[in-house]
Scaffold this motif. Structure first.
Motif, PDB file in Angstrom:
ATOM      1  N   GLY A  52     -19.235  31.670  53.980  1.00  0.00           N
ATOM      2  CA  GLY A  52     -20.542  31.904  54.593  1.00  0.00           C
ATOM      3  C   GLY A  52     -21.158  33.220  54.147  1.00  0.00           C
ATOM      4  N   TYR A  53     -20.358  34.275  54.119  1.00  0.00           N
ATOM      5  CA  TYR A  53     -20.842  35.582  53.688  1.00  0.00           C
ATOM      6  C   TYR A  53     -21.326  35.516  52.239  1.00  0.00           C
ATOM      7  CZ  TYR A  53     -20.841  40.533  52.455  1.00  0.00           C
ATOM      8  OH  TYR A  53     -21.203  41.774  52.000  1.00  0.00           O
ATOM      9  N   TYR A  54     -20.505  34.918  51.370  1.00  0.00           N
ATOM     10  CA  TYR A  54     -20.859  34.824  49.959  1.00  0.00           C
ATOM     11  C   TYR A  54     -22.152  34.029  49.769  1.00  0.00           C
ATOM     12  CZ  TYR A  54     -20.475  34.073  44.942  1.00  0.00           C
ATOM     13  OH  TYR A  54     -20.734  34.051  43.600  1.00  0.00           O
ATOM     14  N   ALA A  55     -22.252  32.888  50.437  1.00  0.00           N
ATOM     15  CA  ALA A  55     -23.444  32.049  50.309  1.00  0.00           C
ATOM     16  C   ALA A  55     -24.693  32.775  50.813  1.00  0.00           C
ATOM     17  CB  ALA A  55     -23.255  30.737  51.064  1.00  0.00           C
ATOM     18  N   LEU A  56     -24.566  33.430  51.962  1.00  0.00           N
ATOM     19  CA  LEU A  56     -25.699  34.155  52.529  1.00  0.00           C
ATOM     20  C   LEU A  56     -26.169  35.280  51.614  1.00  0.00           C
ATOM     21  CD1 LEU A  56     -27.545  34.510  55.031  1.00  0.00           C
ATOM     22  CD2 LEU A  56     -25.854  36.117  55.897  1.00  0.00           C
ATOM     23  N   ARG A  58     -25.665  35.522  48.347  1.00  0.00           N
ATOM     24  CA  ARG A  58     -26.222  34.948  47.111  1.00  0.00           C
ATOM     25  C   ARG A  58     -27.661  34.462  47.320  1.00  0.00           C
ATOM     26  NH1 ARG A  58     -24.195  35.115  41.981  1.00  0.00           N
ATOM     27  NH2 ARG A  58     -25.617  33.398  41.842  1.00  0.00           N
ATOM     28  N   VAL A  59     -27.933  33.836  48.464  1.00  0.00           N
ATOM     29  CA  VAL A  59     -29.295  33.383  48.756  1.00  0.00           C
ATOM     30  C   VAL A  59     -30.227  34.582  48.894  1.00  0.00           C
ATOM     31  CG1 VAL A  59     -30.735  32.295  50.533  1.00  0.00           C
ATOM     32  CG2 VAL A  59     -28.638  31.180  49.781  1.00  0.00           C
ATOM     33  N   ALA A  60     -29.791  35.593  49.618  1.00  0.00           N
ATOM     34  CA  ALA A  60     -30.611  36.799  49.788  1.00  0.00           C
ATOM     35  C   ALA A  60     -30.786  37.525  48.459  1.00  0.00           C
ATOM     36  CB  ALA A  60     -29.974  37.723  50.818  1.00  0.00           C
ATOM     37  N   GLU A  61     -29.743  37.523  47.641  1.00  0.00           N
ATOM     38  CA  GLU A  61     -29.795  38.203  46.343  1.00  0.00           C
ATOM     39  C   GLU A  61     -30.807  37.546  45.401  1.00  0.00           C
ATOM     40  OE1 GLU A  61     -26.554  39.741  43.081  1.00  0.00           O
ATOM     41  OE2 GLU A  61     -26.302  37.727  43.915  1.00  0.00           O
ATOM     42  N   ALA A  62     -31.008  36.245  45.539  1.00  0.00           N
ATOM     43  CA  ALA A  62     -31.986  35.555  44.695  1.00  0.00           C
ATOM     44  C   ALA A  62     -33.392  36.096  44.944  1.00  0.00           C
ATOM     45  CB  ALA A  62     -31.940  34.053  44.955  1.00  0.00           C
ATOM     46  N   ARG A  63     -33.649  36.492  46.182  1.00  0.00           N
ATOM     47  CA  ARG A  63     -34.965  37.032  46.514  1.00  0.00           C
ATOM     48  C   ARG A  63     -35.031  38.546  46.332  1.00  0.00           C
ATOM     49  NH1 ARG A  63     -39.199  35.397  51.044  1.00  0.00           N
ATOM     50  NH2 ARG A  63     -40.567  37.160  50.738  1.00  0.00           N
ATOM     51  N   TRP A  64     -33.952  39.232  46.748  1.00  0.00           N
ATOM     52  CA  TRP A  64     -33.887  40.695  46.648  1.00  0.00           C
ATOM     53  C   TRP A  64     -32.634  41.070  45.849  1.00  0.00           C
ATOM     54  CZ3 TRP A  64     -34.288  38.600  51.770  1.00  0.00           C
ATOM     55  CH2 TRP A  64     -35.595  38.562  52.265  1.00  0.00           C
ATOM     56  N   PRO A  65     -32.747  41.174  44.534  1.00  0.00           N
ATOM     57  CA  PRO A  65     -31.578  41.405  43.670  1.00  0.00           C
ATOM     58  C   PRO A  65     -30.719  42.608  44.060  1.00  0.00           C
ATOM     59  CG  PRO A  65     -33.484  40.859  42.338  1.00  0.00           C
ATOM     60  CD  PRO A  65     -33.976  41.026  43.756  1.00  0.00           C
ATOM     61  N   TRP A  66     -31.302  43.621  44.646  1.00  0.00           N
ATOM     62  CA  TRP A  66     -30.531  44.807  45.016  1.00  0.00           C
ATOM     63  C   TRP A  66     -29.482  44.503  46.081  1.00  0.00           C
ATOM     64  CZ3 TRP A  66     -30.716  46.442  50.054  1.00  0.00           C
ATOM     65  CH2 TRP A  66     -31.771  45.975  50.825  1.00  0.00           C
ATOM     66  N   GLY A  68     -27.279  42.402  45.901  1.00  0.00           N
ATOM     67  CA  GLY A  68     -26.018  42.082  45.232  1.00  0.00           C
ATOM     68  C   GLY A  68     -24.950  43.127  45.491  1.00  0.00           C
ATOM     69  N   VAL A  69     -25.368  44.329  45.884  1.00  0.00           N
ATOM     70  CA  VAL A  69     -24.415  45.389  46.204  1.00  0.00           C
ATOM     71  C   VAL A  69     -23.515  44.974  47.376  1.00  0.00           C
ATOM     72  CG1 VAL A  69     -25.810  46.737  47.818  1.00  0.00           C
ATOM     73  CG2 VAL A  69     -24.188  47.898  46.349  1.00  0.00           C
ATOM     74  N   LEU A  70     -23.962  44.038  48.202  1.00  0.00           N
ATOM     75  CA  LEU A  70     -23.141  43.544  49.313  1.00  0.00           C
ATOM     76  C   LEU A  70     -21.966  42.697  48.827  1.00  0.00           C
ATOM     77  CD1 LEU A  70     -25.937  42.632  51.879  1.00  0.00           C
ATOM     78  CD2 LEU A  70     -24.454  44.655  51.858  1.00  0.00           C
ATOM     79  N   LEU A  71     -21.946  42.365  47.545  1.00  0.00           N
ATOM     80  CA  LEU A  71     -20.814  41.677  46.939  1.00  0.00           C
ATOM     81  C   LEU A  71     -19.957  42.646  46.133  1.00  0.00           C
ATOM     82  CD1 LEU A  71     -22.488  38.342  45.818  1.00  0.00           C
ATOM     83  CD2 LEU A  71     -20.958  38.723  47.750  1.00  0.00           C
ATOM     84  N   GLY A  72     -20.241  43.923  46.249  1.00  0.00           N
ATOM     85  CA  GLY A  72     -19.444  44.936  45.567  1.00  0.00           C
ATOM     86  C   GLY A  72     -20.131  45.572  44.387  1.00  0.00           C
ATOM     87  N   THR A  73     -21.032  44.849  43.761  1.00  0.00           N
ATOM     88  CA  THR A  73     -21.794  45.378  42.623  1.00  0.00           C
ATOM     89  C   THR A  73     -23.093  44.576  42.517  1.00  0.00           C
ATOM     90  OG1 THR A  73     -21.808  45.750  40.225  1.00  0.00           O
ATOM     91  CG2 THR A  73     -20.506  43.911  41.002  1.00  0.00           C
ATOM     92  N   PRO A  74     -24.217  45.246  42.259  1.00  0.00           N
ATOM     93  CA  PRO A  74     -25.483  44.516  42.180  1.00  0.00           C
ATOM     94  C   PRO A  74     -25.623  43.669  40.914  1.00  0.00           C
ATOM     95  CG  PRO A  74     -25.836  46.844  41.734  1.00  0.00           C
ATOM     96  CD  PRO A  74     -24.390  46.688  42.137  1.00  0.00           C
TER      97      PRO A  74
END
Length: 84
Positions: A52-56, A58-66, A68-74
């Motif tokens: 769930g965390y990863y999917a959420l 990734r969806v947010a990252e598609a709109r706001w690329p920055w 991606g830092v929530l996955l460890g690296t943008p």
């Protein structure tokens, strides 16, 4: 290639750590169940929280690329077909 591999490892490990943290927080909420059920429930909660965390993110990252830092690296890994 090596840089992309490292990025992919980081972006896999961070959701796993977040999933484990969320499962630990759930276990400290005072819910008491038997040992066998507790183990199975913990495994399931970690897997669901991680997915769930990863999917959420990734969806947010598609709109706001920055984000991606929530996955460890943008930076997302870039995969190329062999021979290119």
């Amino acid at each position: 290639m090596t840089h992309d591999y490292l990025i992919s490892l980081i972006r896999t490990a961070v959701p796993a750590a977040v999933g484990a943290l969320l499962a630990w927080l759930a276990s400290t909420a005072g819910i008491v169940i038997d040992g066998d059920s507790s183990t199975a429930l913990t495994v399931g909660v970690v897997a669901l929280a991680m997915a769930g965390y990863y999917a959420l993110v990734r969806v947010a990252e598609a709109r706001w690329p920055w984000l991606g830092v929530l996955l460890g690296t943008p930076a997302a890994p870039k995969y190329e077909a062999p021979g290119r």
